[in-house]
Design a protein around this motif. Structure first.
Motif, PDB file in Angstrom:
ATOM      1  N   GLY A 146      45.850  22.284  47.239  1.00 56.07           N
ATOM      2  CA  GLY A 146      46.118  23.301  46.275  1.00 56.07           C
ATOM      3  C   GLY A 146      46.108  24.664  47.056  1.00 56.07           C
ATOM      4  N   PRO A 147      46.333  25.566  46.412  1.00 58.56           N
ATOM      5  CA  PRO A 147      46.306  26.931  46.951  1.00 58.56           C
ATOM      6  C   PRO A 147      45.152  27.407  47.836  1.00 58.56           C
ATOM      7  CG  PRO A 147      47.405  27.196  44.649  1.00 58.56           C
ATOM      8  CD  PRO A 147      46.735  25.662  44.820  1.00 58.56           C
ATOM      9  N   ALA A 148      43.879  26.680  47.267  1.00 59.88           N
ATOM     10  CA  ALA A 148      42.566  27.170  48.072  1.00 59.88           C
ATOM     11  C   ALA A 148      42.698  26.748  49.628  1.00 59.88           C
ATOM     12  CB  ALA A 148      41.618  26.512  47.184  1.00 59.88           C
ATOM     13  N   ALA A 149      43.390  25.734  49.836  1.00 60.08           N
ATOM     14  CA  ALA A 149      43.533  25.295  51.257  1.00 60.08           C
ATOM     15  C   ALA A 149      44.176  26.320  52.214  1.00 60.08           C
ATOM     16  CB  ALA A 149      44.197  23.963  51.378  1.00 60.08           C
ATOM     17  N   ALA A 150      44.962  27.273  51.625  1.00 63.56           N
ATOM     18  CA  ALA A 150      45.408  28.401  52.629  1.00 63.56           C
ATOM     19  C   ALA A 150      44.373  29.208  53.289  1.00 63.56           C
ATOM     20  CB  ALA A 150      46.360  29.414  51.562  1.00 63.56           C
ATOM     21  N   ARG A 175      53.864  25.099  65.142  1.00 59.52           N
ATOM     22  CA  ARG A 175      54.266  25.553  63.654  1.00 59.52           C
ATOM     23  C   ARG A 175      54.561  24.434  62.855  1.00 59.52           C
ATOM     24  NH1 ARG A 175      59.172  28.975  63.724  1.00 59.52           N
ATOM     25  NH2 ARG A 175      59.759  27.345  65.085  1.00 59.52           N
ATOM     26  N   ILE A 176      53.920  24.461  61.697  1.00 58.33           N
ATOM     27  CA  ILE A 176      54.170  23.439  60.705  1.00 58.33           C
ATOM     28  C   ILE A 176      54.686  24.187  59.292  1.00 58.33           C
ATOM     29  CG2 ILE A 176      52.673  21.970  61.684  1.00 58.33           C
ATOM     30  CD1 ILE A 176      50.937  22.368  59.236  1.00 58.33           C
ATOM     31  N   VAL A 177      55.513  23.269  58.497  1.00 54.21           N
ATOM     32  CA  VAL A 177      55.897  23.902  57.264  1.00 54.21           C
ATOM     33  C   VAL A 177      54.503  23.727  56.377  1.00 54.21           C
ATOM     34  CG1 VAL A 177      56.916  23.402  55.012  1.00 54.21           C
ATOM     35  CG2 VAL A 177      58.106  23.309  57.338  1.00 54.21           C
ATOM     36  N   LYS A 178      54.003  24.506  55.517  1.00 51.70           N
ATOM     37  CA  LYS A 178      52.903  24.357  54.954  1.00 51.70           C
ATOM     38  C   LYS A 178      52.952  25.257  53.383  1.00 51.70           C
ATOM     39  CE  LYS A 178      49.033  22.490  54.038  1.00 51.70           C
ATOM     40  NZ  LYS A 178      48.802  20.829  53.972  1.00 51.70           N
ATOM     41  N   VAL A 179      53.250  24.543  52.541  1.00 49.86           N
ATOM     42  CA  VAL A 179      53.562  25.264  51.016  1.00 49.86           C
ATOM     43  C   VAL A 179      52.458  24.741  50.158  1.00 49.86           C
ATOM     44  CG1 VAL A 179      55.130  25.296  49.054  1.00 49.86           C
ATOM     45  CG2 VAL A 179      55.928  24.670  51.203  1.00 49.86           C
ATOM     46  N   PHE A 180      51.668  25.660  49.780  1.00 47.55           N
ATOM     47  CA  PHE A 180      50.393  25.480  49.053  1.00 47.55           C
ATOM     48  C   PHE A 180      50.970  25.523  47.570  1.00 47.55           C
ATOM     49  CE2 PHE A 180      49.223  27.389  53.178  1.00 47.55           C
ATOM     50  CZ  PHE A 180      48.187  26.543  53.224  1.00 47.55           C
ATOM     51  N   HIS A 181      51.140  24.307  46.975  1.00 45.00           N
ATOM     52  CA  HIS A 181      51.899  24.346  45.643  1.00 45.00           C
ATOM     53  C   HIS A 181      50.694  24.889  44.461  1.00 45.00           C
ATOM     54  CE1 HIS A 181      55.784  22.900  46.590  1.00 45.00           C
ATOM     55  NE2 HIS A 181      55.071  22.131  47.425  1.00 45.00           N
ATOM     56  N   ASP A 182      50.907  25.504  43.585  1.00 40.72           N
ATOM     57  CA  ASP A 182      50.401  25.740  42.547  1.00 40.72           C
ATOM     58  C   ASP A 182      50.514  24.774  41.463  1.00 40.72           C
ATOM     59  OD1 ASP A 182      48.643  27.653  40.601  1.00 40.72           O
ATOM     60  OD2 ASP A 182      50.627  27.511  39.470  1.00 40.72           O
ATOM     61  N   VAL A 183      49.682  24.196  40.843  1.00 39.50           N
ATOM     62  CA  VAL A 183      49.777  23.073  39.700  1.00 39.50           C
ATOM     63  C   VAL A 183      50.905  23.671  38.546  1.00 39.50           C
ATOM     64  CG1 VAL A 183      48.814  21.722  37.993  1.00 39.50           C
ATOM     65  CG2 VAL A 183      47.822  21.780  40.258  1.00 39.50           C
ATOM     66  N   ARG A 184      50.721  24.636  38.274  1.00 37.28           N
ATOM     67  CA  ARG A 184      51.654  25.013  37.044  1.00 37.28           C
ATOM     68  C   ARG A 184      53.051  25.290  37.524  1.00 37.28           C
ATOM     69  NH1 ARG A 184      49.546  29.708  32.939  1.00 37.28           N
ATOM     70  NH2 ARG A 184      48.265  27.883  32.537  1.00 37.28           N
ATOM     71  N   SER A 201      43.987  18.644  39.010  1.00 34.53           N
ATOM     72  CA  SER A 201      43.337  19.259  40.232  1.00 34.53           C
ATOM     73  C   SER A 201      42.087  18.551  40.472  1.00 34.53           C
ATOM     74  CB  SER A 201      42.907  20.739  39.925  1.00 34.53           C
ATOM     75  OG  SER A 201      44.003  21.655  39.666  1.00 34.53           O
ATOM     76  N   MET A 202      41.907  18.358  41.610  1.00 34.00           N
ATOM     77  CA  MET A 202      40.597  17.649  42.187  1.00 34.00           C
ATOM     78  C   MET A 202      39.998  18.105  43.225  1.00 34.00           C
ATOM     79  SD  MET A 202      40.114  13.606  42.763  1.00 34.00           S
ATOM     80  CE  MET A 202      38.400  12.980  43.527  1.00 34.00           C
ATOM     81  N   SER A 203      39.036  18.693  43.505  1.00 33.18           N
ATOM     82  CA  SER A 203      38.246  19.329  44.633  1.00 33.18           C
ATOM     83  C   SER A 203      39.118  20.245  45.456  1.00 33.18           C
ATOM     84  CB  SER A 203      37.658  18.136  45.330  1.00 33.18           C
ATOM     85  OG  SER A 203      36.761  17.453  44.586  1.00 33.18           O
ATOM     86  N   GLY A 204      39.934  21.076  44.845  1.00 38.05           N
ATOM     87  CA  GLY A 204      40.908  21.790  45.569  1.00 38.05           C
ATOM     88  C   GLY A 204      42.182  21.316  45.872  1.00 38.05           C
ATOM     89  N   ASN A 205      42.296  20.027  45.571  1.00 38.66           N
ATOM     90  CA  ASN A 205      43.606  19.291  45.790  1.00 38.66           C
ATOM     91  C   ASN A 205      44.252  19.029  44.610  1.00 38.66           C
ATOM     92  OD1 ASN A 205      41.473  17.543  47.808  1.00 38.66           O
ATOM     93  ND2 ASN A 205      43.160  18.764  48.751  1.00 38.66           N
ATOM     94  N   PHE A 206      45.336  18.418  44.398  1.00 39.21           N
ATOM     95  CA  PHE A 206      46.098  17.928  43.077  1.00 39.21           C
ATOM     96  C   PHE A 206      46.370  16.611  43.274  1.00 39.21           C
ATOM     97  CE2 PHE A 206      49.687  20.373  45.076  1.00 39.21           C
ATOM     98  CZ  PHE A 206      50.580  19.438  45.106  1.00 39.21           C
TER      99      PHE A 206
END
Length: 217
Positions: A146-150, A175-184, A201-206
């Motif tokens: 989730g976004p918190a991982a950023a 460099r890697i692609v890393k998109v922090f998807h918001d659930v909504r 959501s679960m513990s910062g993941n989804f």
């Protein structure tokens, strides 16, 4: 700006870092809890696992499936996945997921920590591929950051796609692609593509479960 070079660097990172791939799973409780969630997900029948990595998820999926086809582009991580997975119902394939098309349909398509590595411009085509891979009544099941991982990443600006910088033990960096998807937002995006989707959501993941449009694409 073209994302091909970024994706090539992402591939190089996972090939070079295969030996260290499993370290977070040993160190992080949230990942260990996520692995256990597989038992509660509607994984059934013939399963296609995309970006299987070193096979952390594969044996757990195989325990619930009739068969598993596990695909990854990096030979180095596939070698570790094969060593970890003794089940005769699992087949491993080396293929670039941005080019490969499944030759058949599956009851479940599963991918963990892969969606965040897909450039946003390629998401519609990716989901079309997933839809085309699903048999009638089939489901896509996906897990990611989730976004918190950023906060744990070195996020880069001015890249062809959302990106982060990763370093390996030898000091090399990629460099890697890393998109922090918001659930909504992700739910809305998939709904616009015609999918029926539930994401929690679960513990910062989804964790997401999605059913494809009646007509893929």
């Amino acid at each position: 700006m073209d994302d091909d070079a970024l994706l090539a660097e992402q591939m190089a990172y996972y090939r070079a870092g295969a030996a260290a791939y499993d370290r977070p799973y040993a160190e992080r409780e949230d990942l260990q809890e996520l692995l256990a969630v597989v038992d509660d997900l509607p994984i059934a029948g013939d399963v296609l696992e995309l970006a299987c990595g070193t096979g952390q998820w594969t044996p757990r999926i195989a325990a619930r499936a009739h068969s598993v086809t596990a695909v990854d582009a990096a030979a180095e991580v596939l070698a570790l996945a094969r060593a970890r997975t003794a089940s005769p119902t699992v087949q491993f394939l080396e293929a670039d997921l941005f080019e490969w098309q499944p030759p058949r349909r599956y009851d479940t398509v599963f991918f963990a920590f892969w969606l965040s590595h897909v450039p946003p411009t390629r998401l519609p085509d990716f989901w079309n591929t997933v839809a085309a891979a699903l048999a009638p009544g089939g489901k896509a099941i996906f897990i990611d950051d989730g976004p918190a991982a950023a906060a744990e990443e070195e996020v880069l600006a001015n890249q062809p796609a959302p990106a982060a910088l990763r370093r390996l033990d030898d000091g090399s960096q990629y460099r890697i692609v890393k998109v922090f998807h918001d659930v909504r937002t992700l739910t809305d995006d998939l709904t616009m593509l015609g999918w029926s989707v539930r994401i929690r959501s679960m513990s910062g993941n989804f964790i997401g479960i999605a059913e494809p449009p009646t007509t893929p694409g």
